[in-house]
Design an enzyme around this catalytic site. Structure first.
Site, short mmCIF file in Angstrom:
data_model
loop_
_atom_site.label_atom_id
_atom_site.label_comp_id
_atom_site.label_asym_id
_atom_site.label_seq_id
_atom_site.Cartn_x
_atom_site.Cartn_y
_atom_site.Cartn_z
N ASP A 1 -3.62 -17.39 4.58
CA ASP A 1 -4.73 -18.12 3.93
C ASP A 1 -5.40 -19.08 4.91
OD1 ASP A 1 -2.29 -19.42 3.86
OD2 ASP A 1 -2.52 -20.23 1.83
N ASP B 1 -5.95 -5.09 6.02
CA ASP B 1 -7.11 -4.46 5.39
C ASP B 1 -8.16 -5.52 5.07
OD1 ASP B 1 -8.75 -2.63 4.16
OD2 ASP B 1 -7.59 -2.54 2.30
N TYR C 1 0.80 -1.22 0.00
CA TYR C 1 0.00 0.00 0.00
C TYR C 1 0.84 1.27 0.00
CZ TYR C 1 -4.33 -2.65 0.73
OH TYR C 1 -5.40 -3.49 0.60
N ASP D 1 -12.03 -6.59 7.27
CA ASP D 1 -13.39 -6.61 6.72
C ASP D 1 -14.02 -7.99 6.92
OD1 ASP D 1 -12.79 -4.05 5.88
OD2 ASP D 1 -13.87 -4.29 3.98
N LYS E 1 2.73 -14.66 5.08
CA LYS E 1 2.80 -15.69 4.04
C LYS E 1 4.28 -15.92 3.75
CE LYS E 1 0.71 -18.30 0.89
NZ LYS E 1 -0.16 -19.45 1.16
#
Ligand code: NAI
Ligand code: MG
Length: 328
Positions: A198, A222, A119, A226, A166
């Site tokens: 994951d 992020d 980002y 959610d 990851k």
């Protein structure tokens, strides 16, 4: 006296801010509020979505309490997070009695690194039809956010910190993040583990109770915040804080909601819980607990806005929270 810049913004930002202020003003807090403009309306009036006076006021204050802006969100909120150097984004996901959600008794806090990762916006078109993005992860940034997560866990009496990464695929960037988290964990007396992102998504959906504090990098944070908000009833209930060394900015996760703006039916809970996060940040723990308890009572009684199945208006729901506070 703490100096708080209040930016209601656009659409329901203004409505939920008015509601949160009704609740905050019920308690005597050592805060001095300065109301400032930013957002779509400010852009139309002044040609700048984040007017210089607003930015200056934010930089001078101890905290910013932010509602929501509309189409100019990136020019306002993303810029403010950057200007105020708020490196930690805290997003709690908590289920409340009386609110329909997938699981009861969820109480998770996501601590997301707010300044690094993909980002950073280092994206390039290197040839026709070929684009690249650079993922930046530093020891300093990772250590800073890891310490922040453990200190939050200590402060809130939380039992466990779980780092998500990851590192099996992104061996350098996630590898560094994971290693630093493991190192930092050694200096705290709090249980620590780490998962691949994951697998963690699956665990969150199937068995969210294995999480307490989640510590992760910017983009994973992020996405997973959610997902976590979706577990506990959605945007009308999701608060957040952006915290740095000098500054802090508190904002609900939702936007200006043009579809319901002006109707006076926005759910004020996310904004009220955002104010609760600000109180906790300044150490006003009793006041924070009181407001949260009052809101819990109101939610449990089903005295809510239409998004949660009730028939109250924004200010009516806020008044119910005030009534509940008065009866304590
Ligand atoms: P949104 O969060 O404004 O709305 C999404 C959906 O959730 C809408 O159906 C809305 O009615 C509902 N909703 C959101 N908050 C609610 C509340 N408190 N009570 C009841 N229902 C609620 O996101 P959307 O529609 O993607 O974006 C609308 C505008 O907001 C856009 O201009 C966008 O740029 C801006 N935005 C600003 C943000 C910020 O200021 N931090 C964050 C997200 C979007
Ligand atoms: Mg997001």
């Amino acid at each position: 006296m703490r100096r708080i810049t209040v930016i209601p913004g656009d659409g329901i930002g203004k409505e939920v801010m008015q509601a949160a202020m009704l609740v905050l003003n019920e308690l005597s807090l050592p805060f001095r509020y300065t109301w400032m403009e930013a957002g779509d309306e400010a852009y139309r009036k002044y040609g700048k979505a984040l007017p210089d006076e607003t930015l200056e006021e934010c930089l001078k204050s101890d905290a910013v309490l932010f509602g929501a802006t509309g189409e100019t969100a990136a020019d306002v909120i993303v810029r403010l997070r950057f200007e105020l150097e708020t490196f930690a984004n805290i997003r709690p996901a908590k289920s409340y009695r009386g609110v329909k959600c997938l699981y009861d008794d969820i109480d998770i806090v996501i601590v997301r690194e707010n300044t690094e990762c993909l980002y950073k916006g280092l994206e390039f078109e290197v040839a026709d039809g070929v684009t690249e993005g650079i993922r930046v992860i530093t020891r300093k940034g990772s250590e800073r956010i890891a310490r922040f997560a453990f200190e939050l866990a200590e402060r809130e009496g939380r039992k466990k910190v779980t780092a998500l990464h990851k590192a099996n695929v992104m061996k350098k960037t996630c590898g560094l993040f994971r290693d630093v988290c493991r190192e930092v964990a050694k200096s705290y007396d709090i249980e620590f583990n780490d998962y691949y992102i994951d697998a963690a998504c699956m665990y969150l959906v199937m068995d969210p109770y294995r999480f307490d504090v989640i510590l992760t990098t910017n983009m994973f944070g992020d996405i997973i915040s959610d997902l976590a908000a979706g577990l506990v009833g959605g945007l009308g209930l999701a608060p957040s804080a952006n915290v740095g060394e000098k500054h802090a900015l508190f904002e609900p996760v939702h936007g200006s909601a043009p579809d319901i703006a002006g109707k006076g039916i926005a759910n004020p809970s996310a904004m009220i819980l955002t104010a609760v996060m600000m109180l906790k940040h300044f150490g006003h723990l009793d006041e924070a607990a009181k407001i949260e308890k009052a809101l819990e009572n109101v939610l449990a009684e089903g005295k809510t806005t239409p998004d949660l199945g009730g028939n109250l208006k924004t200010m009516e729901m806020a008044q119910e929270v005030v009534n509940s506070l008065k009866s304590m």
